[in-house]
Scaffold this motif. Structure first.
Motif, PDB file in Angstrom:
ATOM      1  N   PRO A  74      34.423  38.983 110.691  1.00  0.00           N
ATOM      2  CA  PRO A  74      33.942  40.111 111.503  1.00  0.00           C
ATOM      3  C   PRO A  74      32.434  40.284 111.337  1.00  0.00           C
ATOM      4  O   PRO A  74      31.814  39.762 110.409  1.00  0.00           O
ATOM      5  N   ALA A  75      31.851  41.051 112.243  1.00  0.00           N
ATOM      6  CA  ALA A  75      30.422  41.358 112.160  1.00  0.00           C
ATOM      7  C   ALA A  75      30.164  42.654 112.905  1.00  0.00           C
ATOM      8  O   ALA A  75      30.903  43.034 113.814  1.00  0.00           O
ATOM      9  N   TYR A  76      29.119  43.333 112.473  1.00  0.00           N
ATOM     10  CA  TYR A  76      28.692  44.550 113.152  1.00  0.00           C
ATOM     11  C   TYR A  76      27.412  44.262 113.932  1.00  0.00           C
ATOM     12  O   TYR A  76      26.539  43.532 113.462  1.00  0.00           O
ATOM     13  N   PRO A  77      27.273  44.836 115.146  1.00  0.00           N
ATOM     14  CA  PRO A  77      26.023  44.642 115.889  1.00  0.00           C
ATOM     15  C   PRO A  77      24.873  45.348 115.199  1.00  0.00           C
ATOM     16  O   PRO A  77      25.032  46.445 114.671  1.00  0.00           O
ATOM     17  N   VAL A  85      30.234  40.718 107.981  1.00  0.00           N
ATOM     18  CA  VAL A  85      30.693  41.441 106.802  1.00  0.00           C
ATOM     19  C   VAL A  85      30.977  40.414 105.704  1.00  0.00           C
ATOM     20  O   VAL A  85      31.202  39.238 105.985  1.00  0.00           O
ATOM     21  N   PRO A  86      31.007  40.842 104.436  1.00  0.00           N
ATOM     22  CA  PRO A  86      31.135  39.864 103.330  1.00  0.00           C
ATOM     23  C   PRO A  86      32.583  39.450 103.042  1.00  0.00           C
ATOM     24  O   PRO A  86      32.923  39.185 101.912  1.00  0.00           O
ATOM     25  N   TYR A  87      33.423  39.426 104.043  1.00  0.00           N
ATOM     26  CA  TYR A  87      34.804  38.997 103.817  1.00  0.00           C
ATOM     27  C   TYR A  87      35.378  38.472 105.128  1.00  0.00           C
ATOM     28  O   TYR A  87      34.852  38.737 106.206  1.00  0.00           O
ATOM     29  N   ASN A  88      36.454  37.685 105.022  1.00  0.00           N
ATOM     30  CA  ASN A  88      37.169  37.190 106.189  1.00  0.00           C
ATOM     31  C   ASN A  88      38.461  37.975 106.370  1.00  0.00           C
ATOM     32  O   ASN A  88      39.026  38.501 105.412  1.00  0.00           O
ATOM     33  N   ILE A  89      38.914  38.052 107.609  1.00  0.00           N
ATOM     34  CA  ILE A  89      40.239  38.601 107.908  1.00  0.00           C
ATOM     35  C   ILE A  89      41.165  37.423 108.174  1.00  0.00           C
ATOM     36  O   ILE A  89      40.881  36.579 109.027  1.00  0.00           O
ATOM     37  N   HIS A 134      38.799  31.713 117.219  1.00  0.00           N
ATOM     38  CA  HIS A 134      37.436  32.038 116.784  1.00  0.00           C
ATOM     39  C   HIS A 134      36.580  32.479 117.973  1.00  0.00           C
ATOM     40  O   HIS A 134      35.789  33.424 117.866  1.00  0.00           O
ATOM     41  N   ASP A 135      36.721  31.782 119.104  1.00  0.00           N
ATOM     42  CA  ASP A 135      35.909  32.093 120.278  1.00  0.00           C
ATOM     43  C   ASP A 135      36.161  33.518 120.766  1.00  0.00           C
ATOM     44  O   ASP A 135      35.245  34.203 121.222  1.00  0.00           O
ATOM     45  N   LEU A 136      37.395  33.980 120.641  1.00  0.00           N
ATOM     46  CA  LEU A 136      37.748  35.328 121.095  1.00  0.00           C
ATOM     47  C   LEU A 136      37.324  36.408 120.117  1.00  0.00           C
ATOM     48  O   LEU A 136      36.819  37.467 120.521  1.00  0.00           O
ATOM     49  N   LEU A 137      37.477  36.153 118.807  1.00  0.00           N
ATOM     50  CA  LEU A 137      37.394  37.240 117.835  1.00  0.00           C
ATOM     51  C   LEU A 137      36.210  37.189 116.887  1.00  0.00           C
ATOM     52  O   LEU A 137      35.811  38.233 116.351  1.00  0.00           O
ATOM     53  N   ASP A 138      35.637  36.012 116.625  1.00  0.00           N
ATOM     54  CA  ASP A 138      34.514  35.944 115.684  1.00  0.00           C
ATOM     55  C   ASP A 138      33.371  36.843 116.139  1.00  0.00           C
ATOM     56  O   ASP A 138      32.989  36.837 117.319  1.00  0.00           O
ATOM     57  N   GLY A 139      32.823  37.597 115.207  1.00  0.00           N
ATOM     58  CA  GLY A 139      31.676  38.436 115.512  1.00  0.00           C
ATOM     59  C   GLY A 139      32.010  39.824 116.000  1.00  0.00           C
ATOM     60  O   GLY A 139      31.116  40.634 116.216  1.00  0.00           O
ATOM     61  N   LEU A 140      33.316  40.122 116.185  1.00  0.00           N
ATOM     62  CA  LEU A 140      33.695  41.482 116.564  1.00  0.00           C
ATOM     63  C   LEU A 140      33.754  42.351 115.317  1.00  0.00           C
ATOM     64  O   LEU A 140      34.006  41.865 114.217  1.00  0.00           O
ATOM     65  N   PRO A 141      33.552  43.669 115.462  1.00  0.00           N
ATOM     66  CA  PRO A 141      33.725  44.563 114.309  1.00  0.00           C
ATOM     67  C   PRO A 141      35.181  44.559 113.850  1.00  0.00           C
ATOM     68  O   PRO A 141      36.093  44.292 114.647  1.00  0.00           O
ATOM     69  N   PRO A 147      43.571  45.378 116.202  1.00  0.00           N
ATOM     70  CA  PRO A 147      44.704  45.406 117.135  1.00  0.00           C
ATOM     71  C   PRO A 147      45.332  44.047 117.413  1.00  0.00           C
ATOM     72  O   PRO A 147      46.438  43.974 117.942  1.00  0.00           O
ATOM     73  N   TYR A 148      44.621  42.957 117.073  1.00  0.00           N
ATOM     74  CA  TYR A 148      45.172  41.626 117.298  1.00  0.00           C
ATOM     75  C   TYR A 148      46.048  41.139 116.138  1.00  0.00           C
ATOM     76  O   TYR A 148      46.581  40.036 116.195  1.00  0.00           O
ATOM     77  N   ILE A 149      46.150  41.928 115.095  1.00  0.00           N
ATOM     78  CA  ILE A 149      46.982  41.530 113.964  1.00  0.00           C
ATOM     79  C   ILE A 149      48.438  41.837 114.299  1.00  0.00           C
ATOM     80  O   ILE A 149      48.797  42.983 114.553  1.00  0.00           O
ATOM     81  N   MET A 150      49.266  40.823 114.319  1.00  0.00           N
ATOM     82  CA  MET A 150      50.668  41.019 114.690  1.00  0.00           C
ATOM     83  C   MET A 150      51.372  41.891 113.661  1.00  0.00           C
ATOM     84  O   MET A 150      51.178  41.723 112.450  1.00  0.00           O
ATOM     85  N   PRO A 151      52.195  42.842 114.118  1.00  0.00           N
ATOM     86  CA  PRO A 151      52.920  43.691 113.164  1.00  0.00           C
ATOM     87  C   PRO A 151      53.957  42.915 112.358  1.00  0.00           C
ATOM     88  O   PRO A 151      54.318  43.308 111.259  1.00  0.00           O
ATOM     89  N   CYS A 152      54.444  41.807 112.927  1.00  0.00           N
ATOM     90  CA  CYS A 152      55.439  40.974 112.246  1.00  0.00           C
ATOM     91  C   CYS A 152      55.546  39.663 113.012  1.00  0.00           C
ATOM     92  O   CYS A 152      54.944  39.500 114.073  1.00  0.00           O
TER      93      CYS A 152
END
Length: 756
Positions: A74-77, A85-89, A134-141, A147-152
């Motif tokens: 993730p990243a913040y504008p 940010v200093p971690y990966n999701i 990565h193309d869709l989500l890298d760099g988003l806050p 919301p893209y994390i599957m509940p199960c």
């Protein structure tokens, strides 16, 4: 009667809700059980077949599931780009893939990401899944990735559809499949499942039925090039998506073209040498002709800026003969100012388009659209949206989000409220939720936004006095500014305020700007709401472009910041050092609240506070030593320097007095009092106390006749922090107590353990 098997994935998302995706279709549904979800899928398939007169066919007969984990950063504008940010999701991703043996291609769905792609070698599948995720989500806050994390993990079901035997041709024409493989680097096939999981509700062209019918007729029957004309937010993109989705369902049987979407940058992105982009454009046109394709070009005005040195050798000039000959059919959307700029620079280009105006909707029609959203949300998502919350959201949009028009800004705002509530147990959008989202988007505190909350001028004064010493008349002027904004009496067509801070160096001009930004826009901002520009770096006329934007359309740092953070304080430090061309550009901002680039694109400054600082007029009256307060402002010198038309566009000129000895000692005490907040002391459980002698000593060594109190922080670091660090290293056992710092010719430190 023929039975066709469709594959569907479903997730149990809690609260008695099951969410499902019918693979290979646009169908996404919610139901209260798996059984009801399956029945709803069957109803949808029957409805589609009856509505369009042909059977819906699955793209793949057999599908396999695989589960992967993709590391997303993730990243913040920020002011100069995005800050990771200093971690990966670790994002779990489900892929549903298979091969169409008859057509000879393979297809992979990433259903929870609303993505799909073709591939030709299964060895590449894992890397392609990684790439598209990565193309869709890298760099988003992080909050936008969540919301893209599957509940199960999903389950797969087979949905059996009983079809009528019809003779409609298959959707997967081999020629179109070949064109899709060739065009994929420069354009995407439409319709696609847009990445709207975080929006929960697919965009629909409510209240735009007449436009949908007119647009479809021009595209299919007249084969016209269409330019939708309207301001941002009126629904141009939604119209195109709606028409393309409906026309695509008619299939090849009805002679409907295929649809593709691109942008000017993408059209020439792979070109590495002179002449290569022209060859790529020719090939793109050839493949579109073979697929009976219509090309939707986003940001069409950029076509005249890319490709060569001028308009005559631009991408627009190159593709114009294909448009003129009817070999290339284009759809595009544009604002009135951008259309005017395009016509001025290349009048022959727009002659081949039919322009369809799309105007802003009234409040009443917008409320009707929002009613559709309320009903859908209640029925399909189980989220109740209160009527008073809708009214409040519309009011916020009209006052604070003026760069866009209705209905787009209101729909987007309600969508954000739904996404926020979706992650909470209450499942109700009320006025408090609306206000919370408004705070997150603007940074404005709730007592400014909420009409029912009063503003206490004494509390506002204390807010500034906590960090600012002296300059009481400046604080009084800022409190007055805040009162005017609170009751909504500021000019809505200009920046909130345009101020000139005049006075000697080191008297608190930058500190006041920082404190004002924290008050106005600090409530919901991740990054600092203060954006500072050193105007000594803009002393040449050519540097106006570096500040505002290049002729090729690339925005400058100021424009980029305001587009990303429209609610902020802009600090132009030492404005007198800038080239006069900068003043001309700023005068437009002061007057109209917007700045238009050479492509006709507006940047909205109406929610900014503009502060300029200057040392003009100080000269001989600059403070010397501790001789008490002196006047440090000569307005005549400022008026002589700036042109009258520039000076008269400022709302206020605020003078800053030179600092007295008492003022400097108070500032020194303030700096030292904040010492206990540092991590090194807090981790040891230490508080720090300073004697009056220390404060007086720091005030003496930290004041300079020319630079005022500016060297004070350096004196604190060198004279206090460095000795404290040395003592703490020598005494690691000093924890959970009080450090008393005294001045005895040298800095002395005493430790007293707290009584437990």
């Amino acid at each position: 009667m023929k039975i066709t098997n469709f594959h569907a994935l479903y997730w149990d998302i809690g609260d008695g809700q099951v969410y499902g995706v019918l693979l290979g279709t646009q169908c996404e549904l919610y139901a209260q059980s798996v059984k009801k979800l399956k029945a709803a899928f069957i109803d949808w398939l029957v409805y589609e077949s009856n509505l369009y007169g042909f059977n819906v066919e699955p793209e793949l007969a057999d599908i396999t599931l695989r589960f992967d984990t993709v590391d997303i950063r993730p990243a913040y504008p920020g002011e100069k780009g995005r800050h990771p940010v200093p971690y990966n999701i670790k994002l779990p991703v489900v892929a549903a893939f298979g091969e169409d043996k008859e057509e000879g291609y393979s297809l992979c769905y990433l259903p929870f990401l609303n993505l799909q792609f073709y591939y030709y070698d299964q060895v590449q599948l894992v890397s392609l899944i990684q790439h598209f995720t990565h193309d869709l989500l890298d760099g988003l806050p992080p909050e936008e990735i969540h919301p893209y994390i599957m509940p199960c993990k999903p389950e797969m079901m087979i949905v059996r559809h009983k079809e009528r035997l019809v003779t409609a041709e298959s959707f997967q024409d081999p020629i179109i499949t070949e064109a899709q493989a060739a065009l994929s680097p420069v354009a995407e096939r439409l319709p696609v499942k847009l990445a709207q999981k975080r929006r929960l509700i697919r965009e629909q062209a409510w209240e735009l039925g007449d436009h949908v019918a007119e647009l479809a007729d021009k595209i299919v029957r007249e084969r016209a090039n269409v330019l939708l004309l309207g301001e941002s937010g009126v629904g141009k993109s939604t119209l195109f998506n709606e028409v393309i989705t409906h026309l695509s369902k008619a299939g090849k049987k009805e002679g409907v073209p295929t649809f593709w979407r691109t942008d000017p940058q993408r059209m020439i992105a792979d070109a590495k040498y002179l002449g290569e982009w022209q060859e790529g454009c020719e090939q793109m046109v050839d493949h579109l002709i073979s697929a009976n394709g219509v090309l939707w070009i986003q940001s069409v005005e950029q076509l005249i800026q890319l490709g060569g040195q001028g308009v005559e050798d631009s991408v627009a000039a190159f593709i114009l003969p294909f448009i003129r000959a009817g070999q290339l059919q284009i759809l595009a959307e544009i604002t009135p100012k951008a259309l005017q700029a395009l016509r001025q620079k290349m009048p022959g280009f727009t002659e081949y388009f039919q322009v369809i105006p799309v105007t802003q909707m009234s409040d009443q029609k917008t409320l009707s659209i929002l009613k559709h959203l309320q009903n859908y949300s209640d029925r399909e998502l189980g989220i109740q949206v209160n009527d008073d919350a809708v009214q409040l959201g519309l009011r916020y949009c009209q006052r604070y989000f003026r760069a866009q028009q209705l209905p787009g800004k209101a729909v987007n705002f309600v969508q954000e409220c739904l996404s926020y509530v979706w992650q909470t147990p209450e499942k109700v959008v009320d006025k408090s939720v609306v206000t919370q989202i408004a705070i997150r988007k603007t940074g404005l505190p709730d007592f400014i936004l909420d009409d029912h909350k009063t503003l206490n001028p004494a509390e506002v004064t204390r807010f500034f006095q906590k960090k600012l010493i002296a300059q009481s008349h400046v604080i009084e002027a800022l409190v007055s500014l805040i009162k005017v904004f609170k009751v909504g009496l500021n000019d809505p067509e200009k920046p909130i305020a345009t101020l000139l801070f005049a006075g000697p160096t080191g008297v608190g001009k930058t500190a006041v700007a920082k404190r004002l930004s924290e008050f106005f826009f600090g409530a919901g901002q991740v990054n600092s709401p203060l954006y500072r520009l050193d105007m000594s770096e803009f002393q040449h006329p050519s540097q106006v472009m570096r500040l505002i934007g290049e002729p090729n359309g690339q925005p400058g740092p100021l424009i980029q910041h305001v587009r990303n953070s429209p609610f902020s304080v802009l600090l132009f430090d030492e404005i007198e050092k800038a080239d006069p061309a900068i003043y001309d550009a700023l005068m437009t901002v002061f007057d109209e609240g917007t700045l238009t680039d050479n492509l006709g694109r507006d940047t909205d400054f109406r929610h900014t506070i503009i502060i300029m600082t200057t040392n003009l007029g100080v000269g001989k009256v600059r403070s010397v030593g501790f001789a008490g307060k002196q006047s440090s402002f000569d307005e005549t010198a400022i008026k002589r320097f700036f042109r009258p038309e520039f000076y008269n566009r400022m709302d206020q000129v605020l003078s800053f007095d030179a600092l007295s000895r008492d003022d400097v000692e108070k500032i020194a005490g303030l700096e030292l009092s904040q010492m206990s907040e540092r991590v090194g002391f807090q981790s040891r459980g230490l508080t720090v106390s300073f004697s009056a002698d220390v404060v007086s000593y720091i005030a003496q060594v930290g004041f300079h006749p020319e630079f005022g109190a500016r060297p004070l922080q350096r004196a604190v670091e060198q004279q206090v922090v460095a000795p404290l660090a040395r003592v703490l290293l020598e005494h690691p056992e000093w924890k959970n107590g009080v450090l008393t710092v005294k001045w005895e010719g040298i800095i002395s430190v005493f430790f007293q353990k707290s009584q437990s």
